[in-house]
Design an enzyme around this catalytic site. Structure first.
Site, short mmCIF file in Angstrom:
data_model
loop_
_atom_site.label_atom_id
_atom_site.label_comp_id
_atom_site.label_asym_id
_atom_site.label_seq_id
_atom_site.Cartn_x
_atom_site.Cartn_y
_atom_site.Cartn_z
N HIS A 128 -4.71 -3.35 6.58
CA HIS A 128 -4.49 -3.64 5.15
C HIS A 128 -5.84 -4.08 4.58
O HIS A 128 -6.11 -5.26 4.36
CB HIS A 128 -3.44 -4.74 4.97
CG HIS A 128 -3.26 -5.16 3.54
ND1 HIS A 128 -2.82 -4.29 2.57
CD2 HIS A 128 -3.48 -6.33 2.91
CE1 HIS A 128 -2.77 -4.92 1.41
NE2 HIS A 128 -3.19 -6.16 1.59
N ASP B 271 0.84 -1.20 0.00
CA ASP B 271 0.00 0.00 0.00
C ASP B 271 0.88 1.26 0.00
O ASP B 271 0.60 2.23 -0.70
CB ASP B 271 -0.93 0.00 1.22
CG ASP B 271 -1.66 -1.32 1.37
OD1 ASP B 271 -2.39 -1.69 0.45
OD2 ASP B 271 -1.48 -1.99 2.41
#
Length: 327
Positions: free
Chosen positions: A181, A153
């Site tokens: 996440h 990410d």
């Protein structure tokens, strides 16, 4: 070191990079232990053949196995890629229940067979909560030795800003992924810097588009995994493998002075008001294989709301998972 889910597509992209020295250094011999479930052993044999055929000078041995006592013995590092994927029609609690069983077993195996200094990276989703379960199932291994992957990410956020500014990705530093996440994660560039024509500029000043940074930028990073699946009909493998390498290399060798990276770590003692008994992604700097949360960053109301929302999701996940753990 072992890689679980070793017959899967992320591992297929990952193993070559580890074996050729991209993670632990060009002078560090490697023994790879490939752990997967019994039906995948024939596939593992093919992966072993390919690794042998790469003729890599650092790769000393490759051990395929379906036994945790082989997979987790005397480890320095473990990358837990394998998990139960969400299937069509599956409720999130059913996914959590299946993964609690997997990561309870793997945590117990780490407790029994691995070195107490082992560094554990959990990649299999839901990664934050799976990591917490593994840690709780290995009480004699320090909580600080467990982390989950949010570097993918982080890399996505860094790349989006770089493309918007027309600079290389390494010209952008100190983006942050806060939280889970999942699609509630908060990609934050309030503290990021962009090198534009040799001069460091704050990301908001470099991008010059606040509405994009507070809107489409965030949703693009949050939903990027789903976008890749829609396009490829497969999940992110190449980029996930690269992020795993980045995460482990920084954990081994440290972060650069003046830079922090995003890492899902134990929230105990954090200064940002995040509930303590969680694995939550923070900005960290790393030295001597030990991470520290980068403290003291100002948090505005916009960021606070998003940091709290992803924390709330993690609290709910944790409480559900712990109810299964005690059964």
């Amino acid at each position: 070191m072992p890689v679980t889910g070793a017959a899967g597509q992320i591992a297929y992209s990952l193993l070559y990079s580890i074996a050729k020295g991209d993670v632990f250094g060009k002078d560090q011999p490697i023994i790879l232990v490939l752990l997967d479930i019994p039906p995948m052993l024939p596939v593992l044999d093919g992966v072993v053949m390919e690794l042998q055929d790469c003729a890599l000078p650092l790769l000393r041995e490759v051990i395929p196995t379906d036994k945790v006592e082989v997979g987790f013995k005397d480890l320095d590092a473990a990358i837990l890629v394998g998990s139960m994927p969400r299937k069509e029609g599956m409720e999130r609690k059913d996914l959590l229940k299946a993964n609690v069983a997997i990561f309870k077993t793997q945590g117990a195996a780490l407790e029994k067979y691995a070195k107490k200094t082992v560094r554990v990276l959990v990649v299999g989703n839901p990664a934050n909560t799976n990591c917490l379960i593994a840690s709780k199932s290995a009480p004699s291994i320090p909580k600080e030795n467990f982390s989950c992957l949010t570097r993918l990410d982080h890399n996505r956020a860094r790349s989006q800003v770089a493309m918007r500014c027309g600079v290389p990705a390494d010209a952008v530093k100190n983006v942050i992924i806060w939280g889970n996440h999942s699609s509630t994660q908060y990609p934050d560039v309030h503290h990021a810097m962009v090198n534009v024509h040799g001069k460091e500029v704050e990301a908001y000043g470099a991008v010059k588009d606040d509405s994009w940074l507070k809107g489409d930028f965030i949703s693009t990073v949050q939903l990027r995994g789903a976008a890749v699946i829609k396009a490829r009909k497969l999940s992110s493998a190449m980029s996930a493998a690269k992020a795993i390498c980045d995460h482990m290399r920084d954990w081994w060798f440290g972060t650069l002075d003046g830079e922090f990276m995003s890492m899902g770590v134990y929230a105990g003692g954090n200064s940002y008001g995040i509930p303590e008994d969680l694995i939550y992604s923070f900005p960290v700097h790393i030295k001597n294989k030990s991470w520290n949360i980068h403290d003291g960053l100002p948090v505005n109301d916009f960021s606070r709301a998003k940091m709290d929302a992803t924390a709330a999701e993690l609290v709910e996940e944790r409480d559900t998972a712990l109810s299964f753990l005690s059964q």
